[in-house]
Design a protein around this motif. Structure first.
Motif, PDB file in Angstrom:
ATOM      1  N   THR A  12       0.820  -1.242  -0.019  1.00 54.20           N
ATOM      2  CA  THR A  12      -0.079  -0.103   0.096  1.00 54.20           C
ATOM      3  C   THR A  12       0.773   1.096  -0.167  1.00 54.20           C
ATOM      4  O   THR A  12       0.452   2.296  -0.676  1.00 54.20           O
ATOM      5  N   VAL A  13       1.984   1.231   0.753  1.00 54.26           N
ATOM      6  CA  VAL A  13       2.982   2.292   0.686  1.00 54.26           C
ATOM      7  C   VAL A  13       4.385   1.726   0.160  1.00 54.26           C
ATOM      8  O   VAL A  13       4.495   0.439   0.429  1.00 54.26           O
ATOM      9  N   PRO A  14       5.192   2.532  -0.236  1.00 53.18           N
ATOM     10  CA  PRO A  14       6.612   1.907  -0.412  1.00 53.18           C
ATOM     11  C   PRO A  14       7.311   1.183   0.731  1.00 53.18           C
ATOM     12  O   PRO A  14       7.138   1.586   1.792  1.00 53.18           O
ATOM     13  N   ALA A  15       8.082   0.222   0.336  1.00 50.50           N
ATOM     14  CA  ALA A  15       8.832  -0.443   1.315  1.00 50.50           C
ATOM     15  C   ALA A  15       9.781   0.638   2.373  1.00 50.50           C
ATOM     16  O   ALA A  15      10.364   1.392   1.780  1.00 50.50           O
ATOM     17  N   GLY A  16       9.807   0.216   3.545  1.00 46.94           N
ATOM     18  CA  GLY A  16      10.567   1.060   4.336  1.00 46.94           C
ATOM     19  C   GLY A  16       9.709   2.144   5.123  1.00 46.94           C
ATOM     20  O   GLY A  16      10.302   3.128   5.720  1.00 46.94           O
ATOM     21  N   THR A  17       8.345   2.386   4.542  1.00 46.27           N
ATOM     22  CA  THR A  17       7.676   3.625   4.887  1.00 46.27           C
ATOM     23  C   THR A  17       6.430   3.044   5.691  1.00 46.27           C
ATOM     24  O   THR A  17       5.437   3.936   5.555  1.00 46.27           O
ATOM     25  N   ALA A  18       6.309   1.967   6.157  1.00 40.55           N
ATOM     26  CA  ALA A  18       5.210   1.625   7.080  1.00 40.55           C
ATOM     27  C   ALA A  18       4.779   2.621   7.884  1.00 40.55           C
ATOM     28  O   ALA A  18       5.586   3.337   8.437  1.00 40.55           O
ATOM     29  N   ARG A  19       3.538   2.613   8.214  1.00 39.19           N
ATOM     30  CA  ARG A  19       3.093   3.922   9.037  1.00 39.19           C
ATOM     31  C   ARG A  19       1.747   3.733   9.567  1.00 39.19           C
ATOM     32  O   ARG A  19       1.024   2.489   9.362  1.00 39.19           O
ATOM     33  N   LEU A  20       1.658   4.554  10.703  1.00 42.65           N
ATOM     34  CA  LEU A  20       0.114   4.684  11.138  1.00 42.65           C
ATOM     35  C   LEU A  20      -0.759   5.993  10.215  1.00 42.65           C
ATOM     36  O   LEU A  20      -0.115   6.890   9.909  1.00 42.65           O
ATOM     37  N   ARG A  21      -1.987   5.512   9.665  1.00 37.53           N
ATOM     38  CA  ARG A  21      -2.542   6.297   8.992  1.00 37.53           C
ATOM     39  C   ARG A  21      -3.696   6.907   9.714  1.00 37.53           C
ATOM     40  O   ARG A  21      -4.673   6.143   9.886  1.00 37.53           O
ATOM     41  N   ILE A  22      -3.364   7.968  10.309  1.00 36.92           N
ATOM     42  CA  ILE A  22      -4.357   8.547  11.242  1.00 36.92           C
ATOM     43  C   ILE A  22      -5.742   9.363  10.401  1.00 36.92           C
ATOM     44  O   ILE A  22      -5.024  10.221   9.614  1.00 36.92           O
ATOM     45  N   SER A  23      -6.865   8.950  10.395  1.00 42.38           N
ATOM     46  CA  SER A  23      -7.602   9.760   9.721  1.00 42.38           C
ATOM     47  C   SER A  23      -8.919  10.481  10.319  1.00 42.38           C
ATOM     48  O   SER A  23      -9.205   9.620  11.270  1.00 42.38           O
ATOM     49  N   LEU A  24      -9.049  11.558  10.427  1.00 40.00           N
ATOM     50  CA  LEU A  24      -9.916  12.298  11.412  1.00 40.00           C
ATOM     51  C   LEU A  24     -11.245  12.236  10.679  1.00 40.00           C
ATOM     52  O   LEU A  24     -11.586  12.197   9.387  1.00 40.00           O
ATOM     53  N   ASN A  25     -12.463  12.504  11.413  1.00 38.14           N
ATOM     54  CA  ASN A  25     -13.704  12.660  10.892  1.00 38.14           C
ATOM     55  C   ASN A  25     -14.630  13.771  11.661  1.00 38.14           C
ATOM     56  O   ASN A  25     -14.017  13.921  13.084  1.00 38.14           O
ATOM     57  N   ALA A  26     -15.559  14.106  11.152  1.00 34.81           N
ATOM     58  CA  ALA A  26     -16.321  15.192  12.032  1.00 34.81           C
ATOM     59  C   ALA A  26     -16.920  14.763  13.135  1.00 34.81           C
ATOM     60  O   ALA A  26     -17.534  15.584  13.820  1.00 34.81           O
ATOM     61  N   ARG A  27     -17.051  13.416  13.402  1.00 35.60           N
ATOM     62  CA  ARG A  27     -17.794  13.126  14.796  1.00 35.60           C
ATOM     63  C   ARG A  27     -16.779  13.348  15.846  1.00 35.60           C
ATOM     64  O   ARG A  27     -17.222  13.073  17.041  1.00 35.60           O
ATOM     65  N   LEU A  28     -15.560  13.241  15.605  1.00 38.10           N
ATOM     66  CA  LEU A  28     -14.705  13.566  16.898  1.00 38.10           C
ATOM     67  C   LEU A  28     -14.761  14.890  17.422  1.00 38.10           C
ATOM     68  O   LEU A  28     -15.177  16.072  16.739  1.00 38.10           O
ATOM     69  N   THR A  29     -14.393  14.997  18.737  1.00 43.44           N
ATOM     70  CA  THR A  29     -14.241  16.367  19.387  1.00 43.44           C
ATOM     71  C   THR A  29     -12.749  16.779  19.552  1.00 43.44           C
ATOM     72  O   THR A  29     -11.724  15.924  19.503  1.00 43.44           O
ATOM     73  N   ALA A  30     -12.496  17.932  19.615  1.00 49.41           N
ATOM     74  CA  ALA A  30     -11.218  18.638  20.107  1.00 49.41           C
ATOM     75  C   ALA A  30     -10.799  17.652  21.282  1.00 49.41           C
ATOM     76  O   ALA A  30      -9.407  17.476  21.273  1.00 49.41           O
ATOM     77  N   ALA A  31     -11.472  17.580  22.525  1.00 52.06           N
ATOM     78  CA  ALA A  31     -11.000  16.746  23.496  1.00 52.06           C
ATOM     79  C   ALA A  31     -10.479  15.530  23.117  1.00 52.06           C
ATOM     80  O   ALA A  31      -9.502  15.087  23.714  1.00 52.06           O
ATOM     81  N   GLU A  32     -11.171  14.998  22.390  1.00 54.66           N
ATOM     82  CA  GLU A  32     -10.868  13.457  22.216  1.00 54.66           C
ATOM     83  C   GLU A  32      -9.657  13.572  21.243  1.00 54.66           C
ATOM     84  O   GLU A  32      -8.752  12.776  21.334  1.00 54.66           O
ATOM     85  N   VAL A  33      -9.475  14.703  20.264  1.00 52.46           N
ATOM     86  CA  VAL A  33      -8.089  14.796  19.494  1.00 52.46           C
ATOM     87  C   VAL A  33      -6.751  14.740  20.422  1.00 52.46           C
ATOM     88  O   VAL A  33      -6.034  14.385  20.425  1.00 52.46           O
ATOM     89  N   ASP A  34      -7.069  15.834  21.384  1.00 47.90           N
ATOM     90  CA  ASP A  34      -6.179  16.216  22.061  1.00 47.90           C
ATOM     91  C   ASP A  34      -5.747  14.836  23.000  1.00 47.90           C
ATOM     92  O   ASP A  34      -4.495  14.674  23.290  1.00 47.90           O
ATOM     93  N   ARG A  35      -6.560  14.212  23.671  1.00 46.81           N
ATOM     94  CA  ARG A  35      -6.135  12.911  24.368  1.00 46.81           C
ATOM     95  C   ARG A  35      -5.568  11.998  23.511  1.00 46.81           C
ATOM     96  O   ARG A  35      -4.571  11.280  23.897  1.00 46.81           O
TER      97      ARG A  35
END
Ligand code: PMP
Length: 379
Positions: free
Chosen positions: A337-360
């Motif tokens: 899915t991504v090039p070798a050696g660049t494994a990652r966490l892909r954090i995706s946000l959505n409008a249902r989250l709150t600012a406090a949840e994002v901070d935590r």
């Protein structure tokens, strides 16, 4: 009888396991930080209600391909609306974004043509080009200067195409669309832009980055998925009517596949109403993205995809597992899915989250990442 095949496949599976590349199916769990439901529409009461009402009226399955008994007025209506939204003459609805990319890339680039493709384009673009009879030149990611050098150097007997995503799905960065529009004037090619991750999120009316960058007029075709920010399924190819007319005649994934459930067209219509009525949804997800980057000391940006590149496959899997245990649905993204050696966490946000949840989440992420680093250092 299939023993030799089984041995071969078991050794392939073992190799994936030992290189940290084995994948598994796991349903949603915890706070959503991995879906593409950027506006949170997949569970929106209005979408559910419209979808259910449409099923009552139209049935569940479409029962055939669009060219046979599978066509419905609802498909035509939503295509016409989608085209107006994207400011194109026409739009054609495919059952998935994958099918849309395969369909258009096996239709327009022909033998003798040349396709310039961004190095980080999605697998459906890569496979579409592979299946076409055109030659492919891969250009360095989002590098308009390198693309220009290749445009000067590489010619063909037929037509030239440039294909790119507008917002890249695994990196959250943008193609330099204005540069490509300028290059097009000087070097004559047809520009194809995949707006899968931008549609619904960017642009004054929410129709994507083409609208936001003012480059719509330079584009031949765009691909706009409806299974991500719009919360439903399928994808619209938008462009001139002669192009969509031709797709109906030639695009094999369109012709030889059962049409999507007609209720999907009605639900997408409702999603387009919500995008028009509630611009705050896209403003909110972009502001949460800005906030998360700020908390993580990353360069400012408001794209709802935030990649945390860890490099090794095992490190990405371990980090995702730690965050899952802490209650977050974060997934590890690994090659191919991504090039070798660049494994990652892909954090995706959505409008249902709150600012406090994002901070935590930001503070837990930092803690868990230092735990992963400590493990790696001691192993
Ligand atoms: N294009 C891009 C850039 C994508 O990220 C994806 C899906 N991840 C697709 C196309 C395929 O869309 P779909 O999921 O609707 O098949």
């Amino acid at each position: 009888m299939d023993g030799a095949l089984e041995r071969r496949i078991r050794s392939r599976l073992a190799a994936l396991e030992s290189s940290g590349l084995a994948r598994s199916l796991a349903p949603p769990r915890g706070i959503d930080l991995s879906s593409n439901d950027y506006l949170g529409l997949a569970h929106h009461p209005r979408l559910k209600k419209r979808f259910a009402a449409a099923i009552e009226e139209l049935g569940v399955g479409s029962t055939a391909s669009r060219l046979l008994r599978g066509h419905r007025a609802a498909f035509r209506r939503v295509e016409e609306r989608f085209a107006r939204w994207k400011e194109t003459a026409s739009a054609l609805y495919f059952s998935t974004g994958w099918a849309a990319n395969l369909g258009l890339l096996t239709t327009f680039p022909e033998e003798g043509d040349l396709v310039f493709s961004d190095a980080l384009n999605h697998a459906s673009i890569i496979d579409g080009i592979r299946l076409s009879k055109a030659r492919c030149v891969v250009f360095p990611h989002a590098d308009s200067a390198a693309l220009e050098r290749l445009l000067v150097r590489e010619s063909c007997a037929g037509r030239r195409f440039v294909v790119t995503e507008s917002l890249f799905g695994m990196d959250g960065d943008r193609a330099p669309l204005a540069d490509y529009a300028r290059l097009r004037a000087a070097h004559d090619f047809s520009l194809i832009v995949d707006e899968a991750h931008a549609v619904g999120v960017f642009g004054a009316r929410g129709s994507g980055l083409l609208q936001e960058s003012g480059c719509s007029d330079s584009v031949f075709l765009s691909v706009n998925t409806a299974g991500k920010a719009l919360g439903v399924a399928g994808a619209f190819v938008c462009g001139p009517a002669w192009a969509t007319d031709y797709l109906i005649q030639t695009a094999r994934p369109f012709i030889f596949s059962t049409a999507p459930p007609p209720a999907a067209a009605e639900a997408i219509d409702e999603a387009l109403d919500l995008v028009a009525e509630e611009p705050d949804l896209r403003h909110r997800v972009r502001s949460l993205a800005r906030r998360l980057r700020e908390r993580l000391d990353m360069p400012p940006d408001d794209a709802p995809i935030v990649p945390i590149v860890l490099g090794g496959n095992a490190a990405a899997v371990e980090a995702a597992a730690r965050l899952q245990r802490a209650g977050y649905d974060v997934r590890a993204i690994r090659p191919p899915t991504v090039p070798a050696g660049t494994a990652r966490l892909r954090i995706s946000l959505n409008a249902r989250l709150t600012a406090a949840e994002v901070d935590r989440f930001a503070s837990i992420l930092q803690k868990e990442l230092s735990g992963v680093a400590a493990c790696a250092a001691s192993s």
